[in-house]
Design a protein around this motif. Structure first.
Motif, PDB file in Angstrom:
ATOM      1  N   LEU A 158       0.847  -1.188   0.000  1.00  0.00           N
ATOM      2  CA  LEU A 158       0.000   0.000   0.000  1.00  0.00           C
ATOM      3  C   LEU A 158       0.881   1.235   0.000  1.00  0.00           C
ATOM      4  O   LEU A 158       1.591   1.516   0.974  1.00  0.00           O
ATOM      5  CB  LEU A 158      -0.926  -0.020   1.220  1.00  0.00           C
ATOM      6  CG  LEU A 158      -1.761  -1.307   1.375  1.00  0.00           C
ATOM      7  CD1 LEU A 158      -2.621  -1.242   2.633  1.00  0.00           C
ATOM      8  CD2 LEU A 158      -2.621  -1.541   0.155  1.00  0.00           C
ATOM      9  N   ASN A 159       0.818   1.991  -1.080  1.00  0.00           N
ATOM     10  CA  ASN A 159       1.694   3.150  -1.249  1.00  0.00           C
ATOM     11  C   ASN A 159       0.889   4.442  -1.355  1.00  0.00           C
ATOM     12  O   ASN A 159       0.042   4.584  -2.244  1.00  0.00           O
ATOM     13  CB  ASN A 159       2.548   2.985  -2.517  1.00  0.00           C
ATOM     14  CG  ASN A 159       3.423   4.191  -2.793  1.00  0.00           C
ATOM     15  OD1 ASN A 159       4.183   4.631  -1.935  1.00  0.00           O
ATOM     16  ND2 ASN A 159       3.304   4.748  -3.979  1.00  0.00           N
ATOM     17  N   GLY A 160       1.145   5.363  -0.425  1.00  0.00           N
ATOM     18  CA  GLY A 160       0.540   6.688  -0.518  1.00  0.00           C
ATOM     19  C   GLY A 160      -0.969   6.700  -0.392  1.00  0.00           C
ATOM     20  O   GLY A 160      -1.631   7.498  -1.061  1.00  0.00           O
ATOM     21  N   LEU A 161      -1.533   5.858   0.478  1.00  0.00           N
ATOM     22  CA  LEU A 161      -2.982   5.807   0.650  1.00  0.00           C
ATOM     23  C   LEU A 161      -3.389   6.550   1.914  1.00  0.00           C
ATOM     24  O   LEU A 161      -2.843   6.311   2.992  1.00  0.00           O
ATOM     25  CB  LEU A 161      -3.483   4.361   0.721  1.00  0.00           C
ATOM     26  CG  LEU A 161      -3.142   3.463  -0.470  1.00  0.00           C
ATOM     27  CD1 LEU A 161      -3.845   2.126  -0.338  1.00  0.00           C
ATOM     28  CD2 LEU A 161      -3.517   4.143  -1.782  1.00  0.00           C
ATOM     29  N   ASP A 162      -4.348   7.442   1.787  1.00  0.00           N
ATOM     30  CA  ASP A 162      -4.845   8.214   2.918  1.00  0.00           C
ATOM     31  C   ASP A 162      -6.199   7.653   3.337  1.00  0.00           C
ATOM     32  O   ASP A 162      -7.212   7.895   2.691  1.00  0.00           O
ATOM     33  CB  ASP A 162      -4.977   9.688   2.524  1.00  0.00           C
ATOM     34  CG  ASP A 162      -5.448  10.561   3.695  1.00  0.00           C
ATOM     35  OD1 ASP A 162      -5.640  10.013   4.808  1.00  0.00           O
ATOM     36  OD2 ASP A 162      -5.616  11.776   3.498  1.00  0.00           O
ATOM     37  N   PHE A 163      -6.197   6.871   4.435  1.00  0.00           N
ATOM     38  CA  PHE A 163      -7.423   6.287   4.981  1.00  0.00           C
ATOM     39  C   PHE A 163      -7.950   7.093   6.159  1.00  0.00           C
ATOM     40  O   PHE A 163      -8.729   6.584   6.953  1.00  0.00           O
ATOM     41  CB  PHE A 163      -7.161   4.858   5.467  1.00  0.00           C
ATOM     42  CG  PHE A 163      -6.878   3.849   4.388  1.00  0.00           C
ATOM     43  CD1 PHE A 163      -7.849   3.491   3.470  1.00  0.00           C
ATOM     44  CD2 PHE A 163      -5.640   3.215   4.318  1.00  0.00           C
ATOM     45  CE1 PHE A 163      -7.593   2.534   2.492  1.00  0.00           C
ATOM     46  CE2 PHE A 163      -5.372   2.252   3.357  1.00  0.00           C
ATOM     47  CZ  PHE A 163      -6.358   1.916   2.438  1.00  0.00           C
ATOM     48  N   GLN A 164      -7.548   8.331   6.293  1.00  0.00           N
ATOM     49  CA  GLN A 164      -7.918   9.125   7.465  1.00  0.00           C
ATOM     50  C   GLN A 164      -9.444   9.172   7.645  1.00  0.00           C
ATOM     51  O   GLN A 164     -10.179   9.521   6.719  1.00  0.00           O
ATOM     52  CB  GLN A 164      -7.365  10.547   7.325  1.00  0.00           C
ATOM     53  CG  GLN A 164      -7.596  11.397   8.559  1.00  0.00           C
ATOM     54  CD  GLN A 164      -6.888  12.737   8.463  1.00  0.00           C
ATOM     55  OE1 GLN A 164      -6.912  13.529   9.401  1.00  0.00           O
ATOM     56  NE2 GLN A 164      -6.250  13.006   7.337  1.00  0.00           N
TER      57      GLN A 164
END
Length: 237
Positions: free
Chosen positions: A159-165
């Motif tokens: 998982l690269n550069g994923l924003d799950f905020q």
């Protein structure tokens, strides 16, 4: 850079439309040829394209905000730099599609088939991916803040550069996944699985260890360990 069409999909110049505002009747007429078309900088905002057969089509720099793709056949489609806030892809078939640098904030993919689909450098803030079919679905450098992704499997994924905020990740499977430059800050991780995951490249801010067992076998850094213990009110010295 726009994605190139698959070698088995040949789109002739005669099937390329640029800078056009299109409605359902026009798109449906094009689809009846049985050949894929390429739309460049076309406007389909609020268009009803539900249940149309658009396999292999290319959408480049198009506006599809609030467009209705419910139940449409969109397998092997290519999307590049499109703006599609609040578009509705409920129950559509996007299998083997490539979506690059697109803005689909607050769009609805509920129940869609995303088998083999690839999202790269996209904005999916607030998107709903509940009940989707996701075998071999991949994300890269994509914003998924506030998105709904319950039950998705990211097992063994890089998982690269994923924003799950603040995303709803309930029951997601992250076993053996590797996180790099990702954020899980304030995400709903209820019943997630992280055995064997490498979380050192993830922002774990706001996560509370309500069930520490779900992180058993995962790898975190010393700083992350101190952060998680601080969430429990423990002082690390």
């Amino acid at each position: 850079m726009a994605p190139s069409a698959s070698p088995d999909i040949q789109i002739s110049p005669a099937n390329t439309l640029e800078n056009r505002a299109l409605d359902r009747a026009e798109v449906e007429l094009l689809s009846k040829s049985g050949e894929p078309h390429k739309l460049v900088a076309c406007v389909l905002e609020e268009a009803d394209l539900s249940r149309l057969m658009l396999e292999g089509w290319v959408f480049e720099a198009c506006t599809v905000k609030q467009a209705n793709f419910i139940g449409a056949k969109l397998s092997a489609t290519l999307w590049s730099s499109c703006k599609g806030g609040q578009a509705d892809f409920t129950g559509c078939d996007l299998s083997e599609s490539k979506i690059e640098a697109c803005d689909f904030n607050n769009s609805n993919f509920r129940g869609a088939t995303l088998t083999g689909a690839q999202f790269s450098r996209c904005k999916l803030t607030g998107a709903n991916l509940s009940e989707t079919k996701t075998l071999n679905l991949t994300f890269d450098e994509t914003r998924l803040a506030d998105a709904r992704l319950p039950g998705l499997s990211f097992r063994k994924a890089r998982l690269n550069g994923l924003d799950f905020q603040m995303a709803d990740l309930k029951k997601c499977d992250f076993r053996d996944a590797i996180f790099q430059d990702c954020s899980l800050r304030d995400a709903n991780l209820a019943e997630c699985r992280f055995e064997g995951a490498d979380l050192r490249g993830a922002d774990l801010g706001g996560i509370r260890l309500l069930n520490a067992k779900q992180f058993k076998g995962a790898t975190i850094s010393r700083d992350q360990a101190g952060q998680l213990l601080a969430e429990l009110g423990l002082k690390v010295r």
